[in-house]
Structure formats: C-alpha cells, structure tokens
Design a protein around this motif. Structure first.
Motif, PDB file in Angstrom:
ATOM      1  N   PHE A 137      39.669  -9.468  61.797  1.00 50.98           N
ATOM      2  CA  PHE A 137      40.875  -8.993  62.477  1.00 50.98           C
ATOM      3  C   PHE A 137      41.723 -10.175  62.946  1.00 50.98           C
ATOM      4  CE2 PHE A 137      42.910  -7.907  66.570  1.00 50.98           C
ATOM      5  CZ  PHE A 137      43.788  -6.930  66.135  1.00 50.98           C
ATOM      6  N   GLY A 138      41.094 -11.167  63.555  1.00 55.36           N
ATOM      7  CA  GLY A 138      41.829 -12.329  64.021  1.00 55.36           C
ATOM      8  C   GLY A 138      42.495 -13.084  62.889  1.00 55.36           C
ATOM      9  N   GLU A 139      41.799 -13.227  61.759  1.00 56.61           N
ATOM     10  CA  GLU A 139      42.363 -13.939  60.610  1.00 56.61           C
ATOM     11  C   GLU A 139      43.532 -13.171  59.987  1.00 56.61           C
ATOM     12  OE1 GLU A 139      41.902 -16.848  59.456  1.00 56.61           O
ATOM     13  OE2 GLU A 139      40.161 -17.478  60.626  1.00 56.61           O
ATOM     14  N   ILE A 140      43.421 -11.846  59.957  1.00 55.72           N
ATOM     15  CA  ILE A 140      44.529 -11.041  59.422  1.00 55.72           C
ATOM     16  C   ILE A 140      45.759 -11.188  60.307  1.00 55.72           C
ATOM     17  CG2 ILE A 140      45.336  -8.699  58.940  1.00 55.72           C
ATOM     18  CD1 ILE A 140      42.474  -7.977  58.180  1.00 55.72           C
ATOM     19  N   MET A 141      45.556 -11.168  61.632  1.00 59.18           N
ATOM     20  CA  MET A 141      46.677 -11.325  62.561  1.00 59.18           C
ATOM     21  C   MET A 141      47.382 -12.659  62.324  1.00 59.18           C
ATOM     22  SD  MET A 141      47.191  -8.762  64.696  1.00 59.18           S
ATOM     23  CE  MET A 141      47.906  -9.447  66.201  1.00 59.18           C
ATOM     24  N   SER A 142      46.612 -13.681  61.990  1.00 60.69           N
ATOM     25  CA  SER A 142      47.205 -14.989  61.731  1.00 60.69           C
ATOM     26  C   SER A 142      47.904 -15.029  60.379  1.00 60.69           C
ATOM     27  CB  SER A 142      46.115 -16.063  61.787  1.00 60.69           C
ATOM     28  OG  SER A 142      46.641 -17.333  61.475  1.00 60.69           O
ATOM     29  N   ALA A 143      47.199 -14.582  59.335  1.00 59.55           N
ATOM     30  CA  ALA A 143      47.750 -14.666  57.978  1.00 59.55           C
ATOM     31  C   ALA A 143      48.976 -13.779  57.786  1.00 59.55           C
ATOM     32  CB  ALA A 143      46.674 -14.286  56.964  1.00 59.55           C
ATOM     33  N   SER A 144      49.032 -12.655  58.485  1.00 61.00           N
ATOM     34  CA  SER A 144      50.152 -11.733  58.337  1.00 61.00           C
ATOM     35  C   SER A 144      51.405 -12.198  59.066  1.00 61.00           C
ATOM     36  CB  SER A 144      49.763 -10.353  58.881  1.00 61.00           C
ATOM     37  OG  SER A 144      49.543 -10.411  60.283  1.00 61.00           O
ATOM     38  N   GLY A 146      42.137  -1.553  63.783  1.00 58.69           N
ATOM     39  CA  GLY A 146      43.084  -2.623  64.051  1.00 58.69           C
ATOM     40  C   GLY A 146      43.334  -3.488  62.827  1.00 58.69           C
ATOM     41  N   ALA A 147      42.285  -3.756  62.056  1.00 61.78           N
ATOM     42  CA  ALA A 147      42.435  -4.562  60.843  1.00 61.78           C
ATOM     43  C   ALA A 147      43.314  -3.850  59.817  1.00 61.78           C
ATOM     44  CB  ALA A 147      41.067  -4.868  60.254  1.00 61.78           C
ATOM     45  N   VAL A 148      43.131  -2.542  59.685  1.00 59.30           N
ATOM     46  CA  VAL A 148      43.947  -1.772  58.740  1.00 59.30           C
ATOM     47  C   VAL A 148      45.416  -1.799  59.158  1.00 59.30           C
ATOM     48  CG1 VAL A 148      44.416   0.549  57.862  1.00 59.30           C
ATOM     49  CG2 VAL A 148      42.062  -0.276  58.010  1.00 59.30           C
ATOM     50  N   VAL A 149      45.673  -1.606  60.448  1.00 59.54           N
ATOM     51  CA  VAL A 149      47.052  -1.635  60.942  1.00 59.54           C
ATOM     52  C   VAL A 149      47.659  -3.021  60.735  1.00 59.54           C
ATOM     53  CG1 VAL A 149      48.515  -1.409  62.987  1.00 59.54           C
ATOM     54  CG2 VAL A 149      46.638   0.203  62.618  1.00 59.54           C
ATOM     55  N   ALA A 150      46.859  -4.059  60.987  1.00 63.28           N
ATOM     56  CA  ALA A 150      47.356  -5.417  60.785  1.00 63.28           C
ATOM     57  C   ALA A 150      47.695  -5.673  59.317  1.00 63.28           C
ATOM     58  CB  ALA A 150      46.317  -6.431  61.273  1.00 63.28           C
ATOM     59  N   LEU A 151      46.902  -5.126  58.414  1.00 70.47           N
ATOM     60  CA  LEU A 151      47.198  -5.263  56.976  1.00 70.47           C
ATOM     61  C   LEU A 151      48.517  -4.576  56.629  1.00 70.47           C
ATOM     62  CD1 LEU A 151      43.692  -4.680  55.334  1.00 70.47           C
ATOM     63  CD2 LEU A 151      45.076  -6.760  55.192  1.00 70.47           C
ATOM     64  N   ILE A 152      48.738  -3.416  57.211  1.00 75.85           N
ATOM     65  CA  ILE A 152      49.980  -2.685  56.939  1.00 75.85           C
ATOM     66  C   ILE A 152      51.181  -3.451  57.473  1.00 75.85           C
ATOM     67  CG2 ILE A 152      51.255  -0.568  57.462  1.00 75.85           C
ATOM     68  CD1 ILE A 152      48.561   0.898  57.554  1.00 75.85           C
ATOM     69  N   VAL A 153      51.033  -3.978  58.701  1.00 79.17           N
ATOM     70  CA  VAL A 153      52.124  -4.748  59.295  1.00 79.17           C
ATOM     71  C   VAL A 153      52.442  -5.988  58.456  1.00 79.17           C
ATOM     72  CG1 VAL A 153      52.755  -6.184  61.284  1.00 79.17           C
ATOM     73  CG2 VAL A 153      51.687  -3.944  61.644  1.00 79.17           C
ATOM     74  N   GLY A 154      51.409  -6.616  57.911  1.00 78.59           N
ATOM     75  CA  GLY A 154      51.619  -7.827  57.120  1.00 78.59           C
ATOM     76  C   GLY A 154      51.575  -7.592  55.630  1.00 78.59           C
ATOM     77  N   PHE A 155      52.035  -6.443  55.181  1.00 79.15           N
ATOM     78  CA  PHE A 155      51.921  -6.101  53.752  1.00 79.15           C
ATOM     79  C   PHE A 155      52.653  -7.089  52.852  1.00 79.15           C
ATOM     80  CE2 PHE A 155      55.890  -4.170  54.975  1.00 79.15           C
ATOM     81  CZ  PHE A 155      56.699  -4.262  53.854  1.00 79.15           C
ATOM     82  N   LYS A 156      53.660  -7.770  53.368  1.00 81.00           N
ATOM     83  CA  LYS A 156      54.399  -8.732  52.555  1.00 81.00           C
ATOM     84  C   LYS A 156      53.562  -9.961  52.217  1.00 81.00           C
ATOM     85  CE  LYS A 156      59.069  -7.481  54.114  1.00 81.00           C
ATOM     86  NZ  LYS A 156      60.311  -7.978  54.764  1.00 81.00           N
TER      87      LYS A 156
END
Length: 451
Positions: free
Chosen positions: A80-87, A284-294
């Motif tokens: 989750f933390g890594e997705i928040m950063s990468a997105s 939370g990870a799924v939502v973060a993926l959606i937010v950072g879909f680009k």
C-alpha cells in the motif's frame, strides 16, 4: 544470580548490538542464547531433559508465531505504501498540505496522519508503512533532515494515540479482559495525559528538528525516492486522500460489525481483530491503484519493492519477539514477576512499574501487559485498586520502556521502513516514545491520586 546477570546482560547486549548496527537477525539469537545459557536452558532439543524447554525451539516458536500472525498485514501495508508513492498520491497530498497549512507544519502533518490512522485502529506497524511515503515528500518540501522521520512516525503512532481512552489498539484493549473495564476506562485523566503528551512531544520534536537545521542539516534524497516535482501532472489531492480514507473506513466497518445493522449478518466473527486490517489494506491498495491508473506501468516494481520491504520488516520484528520468548523462560524473569507484585505503596505505582519493566524486557507493550496482568490484577484489585484507574495506568505505562532500541516496532520503523540507523534516528525516537510516556505515566498516577 547467574540467571539475573544473564538476563540483564543479554538485554544490554541486544540493545548495544542494535544501536551499533548489527543485523537484528544476528543480534536477537545471540542475545537470547546468552540468556538461555545462564538460565540452565539447553540450546538444542536433544540436549534438553524430557518436557524441558530449549533455546532453539523457544526462539523459533516466538519467531514463527509472530510471522504467522502478521505476515499478510506487513505485506499489504508495505505494498500500500509503495503504491501511494508510485502513483504520485503521496506527493500530491504532501504538496497540498504544504500549500494549505504552510511548510513549517510539515512535521505536524506527518504526526497527525499517523495519529488518525492509529486511533482509527490501524496497527502501529502498518501505519509506518502507510505514511512513510507521505512523510518523505513533506520533509523534502520543507528541506528537513530525514533522520527525524522515524520520530515523527513513532510519536504519532505509539504515544498519545496508542494507549489513550477509546483507542482500538490492542495495548488499550488487553486490560479489559483482566479488569472488567471498557476501552474508555479513566477517560478524564487519559484525556489530560494525552493532551500533555501530544503538545509537549510536538514542541520537543520541532525543537530537535530546528536545532538540526540550524547546524546545517537538510533533506538528503535517495535513489529510491520518488522525486517527481511536476505537481500539475499528479492526481488531485482530494482523490489521493481516498486510499487512506478507504483503509480507515473499511477497517472500522469490519472491526465493529455489530454497529452495521443488516450488514452484521454478512460479517463473520473472524472478521474482527487483525483480519479487519487485511480487508482494509487490500481495499486501500485497490483504491490507490485506481487513483494512480495513469502510472500502472510502474506498479509491478512497486509491488516487488513492497514485498521485499515487508519480508525484511517482519523478520526484523520476529527476531526481537524470539528474544522475548526465551527471556520469559529465564528463572530471573519469573523472579522479577514475583518481585514487582510486592512493590510497596500505591497499587497504581506498583502496576506501572511492573508493566513497564516487563515491557522493556520483552520489547513489547502488549507483551508486558499480557505477562503482568494475570499476576498483578487480582492482587491489586483485592487491595482496593479501582479497575478503571488500574486499566489506564497499565495502558499508558506499557508504552514507555517498551520503546527501548531493541523494540520490534522501533527496529522495523527505523531500519526497514525508513532506512535509517539507530545512531542517527533513535535519539529523537527515544525522547518521544520513552521519556514522554514515562512522564505521562507519572502524571496519570498523580492525577488519579488527587481525584
């Protein structure tokens, strides 16, 4: 006598090696082996008498038991933390906070984010993973020394939120079983102590950071940092807050299904406790993926980094838990349990000393409570201690000496999450998570004595 020397010596050696940077996977077993040798505990199963404990089995039972219980939480929390950063979500939120509340409040923003998640019930281990990427961006924006990030994370997680009235953290819930109290026991005194810890700790942390900046310290980036400064290309801040909201919201829904009306029937009892956190972090990870879909192309690497970080973090903690498992078998440890039960004076003073000393020996706040309460609770209740007062003092005191350098959370946060050393980071961590809670414990005892 030999057992006591071995127990104290083993703990001192563990702390020394940890501060000196020795890998905790080496330091933990070595220190535990010394405790075992001086306590008459065989090192290997074939050398132990029938039904007698041995070092190797006891250590690995503690090690594997923690890994089994917490691996999924560590894994999902790190990812989750890594997705928040990468997105770009962490960078977007950090930039928005700096714009709204000012660069001088960057430290406060990190502490507040941890406090909200902790009081919402997210495990303190996972809060560090979840907020770290946000903290890096905030400290970079403010050009503050990154060695203070562990202190900010720890202060917001394991002090005024973890042990205060109403907190859903296990450190506030364990006393309920032994004292027949509620999570809000002693809330009036708890509120005063929590405010004191939050305010005094905030000013102390800011003072330490300012002194470091005045000496010429500044933020130093790393190759692994997300250095994106093109904020116009990042997702909207309000969207980037959704993953954190999802973690907290889903956790609360699954943690308290009895309050959800018809939904309660759909949620089995096993959804409670730590498995609620699995559902929350996954959401939370799924939502973060959606937010950072680009930036989906960057996600495979983010997942890989998260998985690696999770394994390093949990094994570091397991090494300390294994030491505690061996330490509990020491005759000196059992003698210490008896000794603390007979401390003269107020039952609240005796309980505070007993819990915090045992928490320091085992490197665990919850461990200190779980070991001490079955022994001291009946005794102190019999001599007239009020259950609510005892509950609150035990909870607050458990969060004091537990944060010595060998504590699993401390090792994980400083080394595995933040990539710092104890030499650089522990001074501030110790000040905020040991000294402040000790003073808070004294305050609680005094206030209960007055009122």
């Amino acid at each position: 006598m030999l057992s006591a020397i071995g127990l104290i010596g083993g703990l001192a050696l563990l702390i020394y090696m940890t501060v000196r940077g020795v890998n905790i996977l080496i330091a933990g077993p070595v220190a535990a082996a010394i405790v075992a040798a001086t306590s008459g505990i065989a090192w290997l199963p074939p050398l132990a008498a029938a039904d007698a404990p041995d070092f190797a089995t006891a250590y690995m039972d503690g090690f594997v038991g923690f890994f089994k219980s917490w691996f999924f939480m560590f894994l999902l929390g790190a990812i989750f933390g890594e997705i928040m950063s990468a997105s770009g979500a962490a960078a977007s939120v950090a930039h928005w906070i700096v714009e709204k509340i000012g660069i001088k409040h960057a430290v406060l923003a990190v502490v507040a984010a941890c406090a909200v998640l902790t009081y919402g019930g997210v495990s303190v281990f996972i809060v560090a993973f979840s907020v770290y990427s946000l903290a890096v961006h905030l400290f970079r924006e403010a050009n503050l020394p990154r060695r203070f990030i562990p202190a900010a994370l720890a202060f917001g997680s394991v002090t005024f939120t973890m042990t205060t009235a109403g907190s859903p953290e296990i450190q506030n819930l364990i006393p309920m079983e032994f004292l027949g109290t509620t999570a809000y026991a002693g809330w009036e005194v708890s509120l005063v102590v929590a405010i004191f810890m939050a305010v005094s700790g905030h000013f102390w942390l800011n003072a330490m950071v300012k002194r470091a900046v005045a000496r010429g310290e500044h933020f130093v980036g790393r190759e692994s940092d997300d250095t994106n400064t093109d904020y116009s290309a990042l997702p909207a801040p309000i969207l980037c807050l959704l993953p954190l909201v999802a973690v907290l919201g889903v956790f609360l829904i699954f943690q308290y299904p009895q309050n959800m009306g018809p939904l309660s029937a759909l949620l089995p009892a096993s959804s409670l406790d730590k498995w609620a956190l699995v559902a929350a972090l996954g959401s939370g990870a799924v939502v973060a993926l959606i937010v950072g879909f680009k930036k989906l192309a960057a996600m495979p690497d983010a997942f890989s980094r998260g998985a690696t970080s999770a394994v390093v973090a949990i094994t570091n903690t397991c090494a300390v838990v294994g030491f505690g498992a061996v330490a509990k078998l020491s005759p000196a440890f059992q003698e210490a349990l008896v000794m603390v039960q007979n401390i003269p004076g107020s039952p609240l003073i005796g309980a505070a000393i007993a819990v915090t000393v045992i928490a320091g020996l085992t490197g665990s706040a919850s461990g200190g409570q779980s070991i001490a309460l079955p022994l001291i609770a009946p005794h102190y209740l019999d001599v007239g201690a009020q259950p609510d007062e005892l509950h609150r003092v035990v909870a607050i005191s458990s969060g004091a000496l537990d944060s010595l350098p060998h504590n699993g959370y401390v090792v994980t946060t400083i080394r595995a999450v933040c990539g710092e050393t104890h030499k650089d980071a522990y001074g501030a961590v110790g000040a905020l998570t040991v000294v402040i809670p000790v003073i808070g414990t004294i305050m609680a005892v005094v206030l209960f004595g007055i009122f």
